[in-house]
Design a protein around this motif. Sequence first.
Motif, PDB file in Angstrom:
ATOM      1  N   LYS A 105       9.721 -28.492 -14.922  1.00 49.75           N
ATOM      2  CA  LYS A 105      10.876 -29.220 -14.406  1.00 49.75           C
ATOM      3  C   LYS A 105      11.348 -28.570 -13.090  1.00 49.75           C
ATOM      4  O   LYS A 105      11.640 -29.256 -12.101  1.00 49.75           O
ATOM      5  CB  LYS A 105      11.988 -29.155 -15.461  1.00 49.75           C
ATOM      6  CG  LYS A 105      13.164 -30.050 -15.199  1.00 49.75           C
ATOM      7  CD  LYS A 105      14.140 -29.970 -16.366  1.00 49.75           C
ATOM      8  CE  LYS A 105      14.881 -28.643 -16.324  1.00 49.75           C
ATOM      9  NZ  LYS A 105      15.734 -28.406 -17.498  1.00 49.75           N
ATOM     10  N   TYR A 106      11.353 -27.234 -13.086  1.00 42.34           N
ATOM     11  CA  TYR A 106      11.842 -26.528 -11.896  1.00 42.34           C
ATOM     12  C   TYR A 106      10.879 -26.670 -10.732  1.00 42.34           C
ATOM     13  O   TYR A 106      11.284 -26.721  -9.576  1.00 42.34           O
ATOM     14  CB  TYR A 106      12.085 -25.056 -12.222  1.00 42.34           C
ATOM     15  CG  TYR A 106      13.178 -24.860 -13.233  1.00 42.34           C
ATOM     16  CD1 TYR A 106      14.480 -25.241 -12.932  1.00 42.34           C
ATOM     17  CD2 TYR A 106      12.918 -24.332 -14.477  1.00 42.34           C
ATOM     18  CE1 TYR A 106      15.487 -25.096 -13.863  1.00 42.34           C
ATOM     19  CE2 TYR A 106      13.918 -24.173 -15.414  1.00 42.34           C
ATOM     20  CZ  TYR A 106      15.205 -24.556 -15.095  1.00 42.34           C
ATOM     21  OH  TYR A 106      16.200 -24.422 -16.011  1.00 42.34           O
ATOM     22  N   ASP A 107       9.583 -26.726 -11.058  1.00 40.82           N
ATOM     23  CA  ASP A 107       8.603 -26.912  -9.985  1.00 40.82           C
ATOM     24  C   ASP A 107       8.823 -28.265  -9.325  1.00 40.82           C
ATOM     25  O   ASP A 107       8.777 -28.391  -8.097  1.00 40.82           O
ATOM     26  CB  ASP A 107       7.196 -26.823 -10.570  1.00 40.82           C
ATOM     27  CG  ASP A 107       6.147 -27.073  -9.520  1.00 40.82           C
ATOM     28  OD1 ASP A 107       6.188 -26.384  -8.490  1.00 40.82           O
ATOM     29  OD2 ASP A 107       5.305 -27.964  -9.714  1.00 40.82           O
ATOM     30  N   ALA A 108       9.085 -29.297 -10.151  1.00 39.00           N
ATOM     31  CA  ALA A 108       9.327 -30.639  -9.594  1.00 39.00           C
ATOM     32  C   ALA A 108      10.569 -30.615  -8.710  1.00 39.00           C
ATOM     33  O   ALA A 108      10.580 -31.203  -7.618  1.00 39.00           O
ATOM     34  CB  ALA A 108       9.493 -31.643 -10.730  1.00 39.00           C
ATOM     35  N   ILE A 109      11.621 -29.924  -9.167  1.00 36.98           N
ATOM     36  CA  ILE A 109      12.841 -29.839  -8.351  1.00 36.98           C
ATOM     37  C   ILE A 109      12.515 -29.161  -7.024  1.00 36.98           C
ATOM     38  O   ILE A 109      12.921 -29.617  -5.952  1.00 36.98           O
ATOM     39  CB  ILE A 109      13.939 -29.050  -9.095  1.00 36.98           C
ATOM     40  CG1 ILE A 109      14.394 -29.817 -10.328  1.00 36.98           C
ATOM     41  CG2 ILE A 109      15.124 -28.790  -8.176  1.00 36.98           C
ATOM     42  CD1 ILE A 109      15.418 -29.101 -11.160  1.00 36.98           C
ATOM     43  N   ALA A 110      11.750 -28.068  -7.093  1.00 37.78           N
ATOM     44  CA  ALA A 110      11.453 -27.312  -5.866  1.00 37.78           C
ATOM     45  C   ALA A 110      10.739 -28.181  -4.849  1.00 37.78           C
ATOM     46  O   ALA A 110      11.114 -28.220  -3.675  1.00 37.78           O
ATOM     47  CB  ALA A 110      10.619 -26.078  -6.198  1.00 37.78           C
ATOM     48  N   VAL A 111       9.719 -28.904  -5.294  1.00 35.86           N
ATOM     49  CA  VAL A 111       8.956 -29.693  -4.317  1.00 35.86           C
ATOM     50  C   VAL A 111       9.800 -30.858  -3.803  1.00 35.86           C
ATOM     51  O   VAL A 111       9.805 -31.152  -2.594  1.00 35.86           O
ATOM     52  CB  VAL A 111       7.602 -30.173  -4.893  1.00 35.86           C
ATOM     53  CG1 VAL A 111       7.761 -31.076  -6.060  1.00 35.86           C
ATOM     54  CG2 VAL A 111       6.815 -30.890  -3.815  1.00 35.86           C
ATOM     55  N   ALA A 112      10.574 -31.486  -4.681  1.00 34.46           N
ATOM     56  CA  ALA A 112      11.388 -32.630  -4.257  1.00 34.46           C
ATOM     57  C   ALA A 112      12.396 -32.186  -3.208  1.00 34.46           C
ATOM     58  O   ALA A 112      12.531 -32.788  -2.137  1.00 34.46           O
ATOM     59  CB  ALA A 112      12.091 -33.239  -5.462  1.00 34.46           C
ATOM     60  N   VAL A 113      13.087 -31.099  -3.494  1.00 35.03           N
ATOM     61  CA  VAL A 113      14.159 -30.664  -2.619  1.00 35.03           C
ATOM     62  C   VAL A 113      13.599 -30.109  -1.297  1.00 35.03           C
ATOM     63  O   VAL A 113      14.203 -30.272  -0.245  1.00 35.03           O
ATOM     64  CB  VAL A 113      15.044 -29.662  -3.399  1.00 35.03           C
ATOM     65  CG1 VAL A 113      14.617 -28.261  -3.191  1.00 35.03           C
ATOM     66  CG2 VAL A 113      16.492 -29.869  -3.073  1.00 35.03           C
ATOM     67  N   THR A 114      12.404 -29.522  -1.358  1.00 36.01           N
ATOM     68  CA  THR A 114      11.807 -29.026  -0.122  1.00 36.01           C
ATOM     69  C   THR A 114      11.450 -30.183   0.806  1.00 36.01           C
ATOM     70  O   THR A 114      11.693 -30.131   2.015  1.00 36.01           O
ATOM     71  CB  THR A 114      10.554 -28.194  -0.420  1.00 36.01           C
ATOM     72  OG1 THR A 114      10.900 -27.151  -1.314  1.00 36.01           O
ATOM     73  CG2 THR A 114       9.987 -27.601   0.843  1.00 36.01           C
ATOM     74  N   GLU A 115      10.871 -31.231   0.216  1.00 34.61           N
ATOM     75  CA  GLU A 115      10.504 -32.381   1.062  1.00 34.61           C
ATOM     76  C   GLU A 115      11.735 -33.001   1.699  1.00 34.61           C
ATOM     77  O   GLU A 115      11.740 -33.321   2.890  1.00 34.61           O
ATOM     78  CB  GLU A 115       9.759 -33.423   0.223  1.00 34.61           C
ATOM     79  CG  GLU A 115       8.313 -33.053   0.030  1.00 34.61           C
ATOM     80  CD  GLU A 115       7.526 -34.133  -0.677  1.00 34.61           C
ATOM     81  OE1 GLU A 115       8.037 -35.263  -0.808  1.00 34.61           O
ATOM     82  OE2 GLU A 115       6.409 -33.835  -1.106  1.00 34.61           O
ATOM     83  N   VAL A 116      12.792 -33.156   0.904  1.00 33.60           N
ATOM     84  CA  VAL A 116      14.016 -33.762   1.439  1.00 33.60           C
ATOM     85  C   VAL A 116      14.611 -32.860   2.521  1.00 33.60           C
ATOM     86  O   VAL A 116      14.997 -33.321   3.602  1.00 33.60           O
ATOM     87  CB  VAL A 116      15.016 -34.015   0.300  1.00 33.60           C
ATOM     88  CG1 VAL A 116      16.336 -34.495   0.863  1.00 33.60           C
ATOM     89  CG2 VAL A 116      14.462 -35.031  -0.669  1.00 33.60           C
TER      90      VAL A 116
END
Lengths: 228, 227
Positions: free
Chosen positions: A71-82
Amino acid sequence: MRNYILYALGAGAMFILARDINLIAGFPQEASQGAIFKIIFFHVPMAITAMLCSFVALCASIAFLATKNFKYDAIAVAVTEVGLAFLAGNLITGSIWARIIWGVWWAWDVRLTSALVCWLLYAGYLMLRRAIEEPTQRATFAAAFSIFAFIDVPIVYLSIRLFRTQHPGPVFFSSNGSFPPDWSAAIFGPLGTMMAMMMLATIFTCVRLTQENFQRELDSLRRMAHAM
Amino acid sequence: MGAFFRQALTITIKDLKAEIRTKEAINASFAFAIVILVLFSFAFDPLEDTTRDMSGGLLWIVFAFAGVLVLNRSFARELPNDCLDALIAAPISGAALFLGKSVANYLLLLAVELVSLPVFGIFYNVHWTTQFWSLMLVLVLGTWGLTLIGTFCSALTVNIRLREVMLPMLTYPALVPVLMGSMQLTVSLMAGKPIGEETMPWLKLLAGFDIVFTAASLVLVEVVLVG
């Protein structure tokens, strides 16, 4: 339910942005810079949003390494792209402003250079993710690199500050700034552009997060199909 | 603690032995350094004073480019015959493995740099020996930063496709503070000025970068290598 909240947030962000643009258009022109000065109402919130995104990415990366929860990995990639998108917006608006005021599209000044290096580092993060196939390895390596990048950015800033800088100094939160209170409110007020950018960033992140979850589900189905 | 350093030393000696027997990375790196020096001489007139003002900068670009060749081989060398898995399965910590490899890379890079320096001095008519010991200090500090980031990224990229492309992509942006500091110091030292009030902050920055990233990578590499 979650979708409705996102729609509501989106509508709210649109409303605030429309209101702010209308309000900002009504402000008088700044004495020395003219109309181009108004870019600050979008330039600064984008920078702050991007910074917050990289901080959230750091927290999510540490959380992933500590818990190994994807779950945290998904948050990391999502927030980095944004965050990368907002940083790009920040760089582009700044560049337009610089063309009018400094006469050049780009100056190798401390903030510009460190913002660009920061952008390159996080772009490298996304490319690294692209290149690794195995999900656990991808998440672990990316998290480690994200932490590295976050430590590096302040040092980059410090190093470039040893050169002389030409970026205009901060006009907010400092005693020598002469920013009128209603202009500040158009950025940092509860209905300011800052709020609108934050809401937008949240929406983008949530949408990206949903995609990431679907992607993981698809991957696991595909693996299952291969196994059979 | 003693065991940790002994293990790291074993890895260092193993890597150096493997490199000295094949000489594949160090030869390629040195040859590449010369090629870049030659190419730079076409981009700028090497004997003009303006070029000499930025020769320190050129030198570090050469070191960074040539260094990546050594760093790339560092972990890639362990891929055939699954040596990397054996190393990870060995009863040593990931940090010891990383430190050992970093020190080996460091010594190799320093060797390439020390051989390139006189060649550079001849080609570009630079009197690099006037502040010899200060220059060595910059070389020692700057190269450690370069090696550390490079070895860490080499560990990150060892298993992926496009390894050769990804390593510079990740390494160079992260290296900006090290390269900037080293370039500033080298330019001033080659102009014959000792390290003074103006250049001291850069030296501190280099040392600080080295300390921060040595600590950070020793902590993080455990997760990267062992998982």
